[in-house]
Scaffold this motif. Sequence first.
Motif, PDB file in Angstrom:
ATOM      1  N   THR A   1       0.872  -1.162   0.000  1.00  5.40           N
ATOM      2  CA  THR A   1       0.000   0.000   0.000  1.00  5.40           C
ATOM      3  C   THR A   1       0.910   1.213   0.000  1.00  5.40           C
ATOM      4  OG1 THR A   1      -1.610  -1.245   1.292  1.00  5.40           O
ATOM      5  CG2 THR A   1      -1.921   1.134   1.167  1.00  5.40           C
ATOM      6  N   LEU A   2       0.851   1.988  -1.078  1.00  5.40           N
ATOM      7  CA  LEU A   2       1.786   3.087  -1.272  1.00  5.40           C
ATOM      8  C   LEU A   2       1.056   4.411  -1.413  1.00  5.40           C
ATOM      9  CD1 LEU A   2       3.821   1.269  -4.052  1.00  5.40           C
ATOM     10  CD2 LEU A   2       4.443   1.406  -1.639  1.00  5.40           C
ATOM     11  N   LYS A   3       1.681   5.456  -0.914  1.00  6.01           N
ATOM     12  CA  LYS A   3       1.194   6.818  -1.099  1.00  6.01           C
ATOM     13  C   LYS A   3       2.259   7.559  -1.881  1.00  6.01           C
ATOM     14  CE  LYS A   3      -1.617   7.099   3.035  1.00  6.01           C
ATOM     15  NZ  LYS A   3      -2.850   6.888   2.337  1.00  6.01           N
ATOM     16  N   ALA A   4       1.840   8.227  -2.940  1.00  4.43           N
ATOM     17  CA  ALA A   4       2.800   8.920  -3.791  1.00  4.43           C
ATOM     18  C   ALA A   4       2.302  10.309  -4.140  1.00  4.43           C
ATOM     19  CB  ALA A   4       3.027   8.127  -5.064  1.00  4.43           C
ATOM     20  N   THR A   5       3.238  11.184  -4.382  1.00  3.82           N
ATOM     21  CA  THR A   5       2.945  12.522  -4.876  1.00  3.82           C
ATOM     22  C   THR A   5       3.683  12.696  -6.189  1.00  3.82           C
ATOM     23  OG1 THR A   5       2.791  13.306  -2.604  1.00  3.82           O
ATOM     24  CG2 THR A   5       3.002  14.966  -4.326  1.00  3.82           C
ATOM     25  N   VAL A   6       2.938  13.008  -7.239  1.00  6.01           N
ATOM     26  CA  VAL A   6       3.519  13.225  -8.552  1.00  6.01           C
ATOM     27  C   VAL A   6       3.422  14.718  -8.857  1.00  6.01           C
ATOM     28  CG1 VAL A   6       3.380  12.640 -11.002  1.00  6.01           C
ATOM     29  CG2 VAL A   6       2.870  10.912  -9.286  1.00  6.01           C
ATOM     30  N   ALA A   7       4.508  15.303  -9.335  1.00  7.07           N
ATOM     31  CA  ALA A   7       4.537  16.728  -9.646  1.00  7.07           C
ATOM     32  C   ALA A   7       3.535  17.060 -10.747  1.00  7.07           C
ATOM     33  CB  ALA A   7       5.946  17.125 -10.080  1.00  7.07           C
TER      34      ALA A   7
ATOM     35  N   ARG B   1       8.120  10.504  -5.363  1.00  6.93           N
ATOM     36  CA  ARG B   1       8.551   9.546  -4.347  1.00  6.93           C
ATOM     37  C   ARG B   1       7.340   8.917  -3.686  1.00  6.93           C
ATOM     38  NH1 ARG B   1      13.536   7.518  -3.998  1.00  6.93           N
ATOM     39  NH2 ARG B   1      14.058   7.705  -1.845  1.00  6.93           N
ATOM     40  N   THR B   2       7.506   7.698  -3.256  1.00  4.87           N
ATOM     41  CA  THR B   2       6.441   7.005  -2.549  1.00  4.87           C
ATOM     42  C   THR B   2       6.914   6.575  -1.173  1.00  4.87           C
ATOM     43  OG1 THR B   2       7.065   4.827  -3.340  1.00  4.87           O
ATOM     44  CG2 THR B   2       5.513   6.054  -4.691  1.00  4.87           C
ATOM     45  N   THR B   3       5.976   6.435  -0.280  1.00  2.00           N
ATOM     46  CA  THR B   3       6.218   5.812   1.018  1.00  2.00           C
ATOM     47  C   THR B   3       5.157   4.738   1.151  1.00  2.00           C
ATOM     48  OG1 THR B   3       4.779   7.386   2.156  1.00  2.00           O
ATOM     49  CG2 THR B   3       7.132   7.911   2.068  1.00  2.00           C
TER      50      THR B   3
ATOM     51  N   LEU C   1      10.754   3.577  -3.914  1.00  4.06           N
ATOM     52  CA  LEU C   1      10.006   3.405  -5.157  1.00  4.06           C
ATOM     53  C   LEU C   1       9.634   4.780  -5.695  1.00  4.06           C
ATOM     54  CD1 LEU C   1       7.625   0.461  -4.289  1.00  4.06           C
ATOM     55  CD2 LEU C   1       9.360   0.472  -6.070  1.00  4.06           C
ATOM     56  N   ASN C   2       9.580   4.907  -6.983  1.00  6.42           N
ATOM     57  CA  ASN C   2       9.126   6.135  -7.637  1.00  6.42           C
ATOM     58  C   ASN C   2       7.862   5.822  -8.411  1.00  6.42           C
ATOM     59  OD1 ASN C   2      11.367   7.759  -6.864  1.00  6.42           O
ATOM     60  ND2 ASN C   2      12.575   6.786  -8.464  1.00  6.42           N
TER      61      ASN C   2
END
Length: 160
Positions: free
Chosen positions: A40-46, A53-55, A75-76
């Motif tokens: 389960t990942l949270k990511a912010t894309v510009a 980047r993901t956490t 992970l990206n």
Amino acid sequence: MPIGGMMRRRLIYLLVGLLLPWGWLQAGEMRKPVGRLVLTLKATVAPGGGMGRTTGAGRLTLPNGVAHAFSVSGLNLQGRAGGSIDVEARGEVYHLQRLADFPGNYRRSVGAVDPERPTNTLMLENDRGVLLVVTVTAGIEQTEVRLLPSESGVTLELRE
């Protein structure tokens, strides 16, 4: 036919006969996972796309039903639309002999992936030979997203 040629041919048949089943065994190992995982990942894309980047966190489930929680970093997420995205990925674990071999740094691996898998499948391998085959399964409905390892690799740490 000279005797030397016949001996050479028999030797080749013998070697091929011995090596061919070993190759089938090796190929079969890839198809039999020794565990399953969910990320389960949270990511912010510009905005405008690019990399983000993901956490995240994950759960490794072994064949005996025992589950182990772990964290994941490195992970990206590559996508076209900007913003925050929650991503779920599922996969299999191969070549895991001991739980102690699971944590560590994983790098992208090149190998044969089942052609039935979608293109958003990522293969990662650590220095102990543990192989992860992960496919993004949710969170990409609204945008085209690819999961990629960072240049330094993907780090998994057990939370126990």
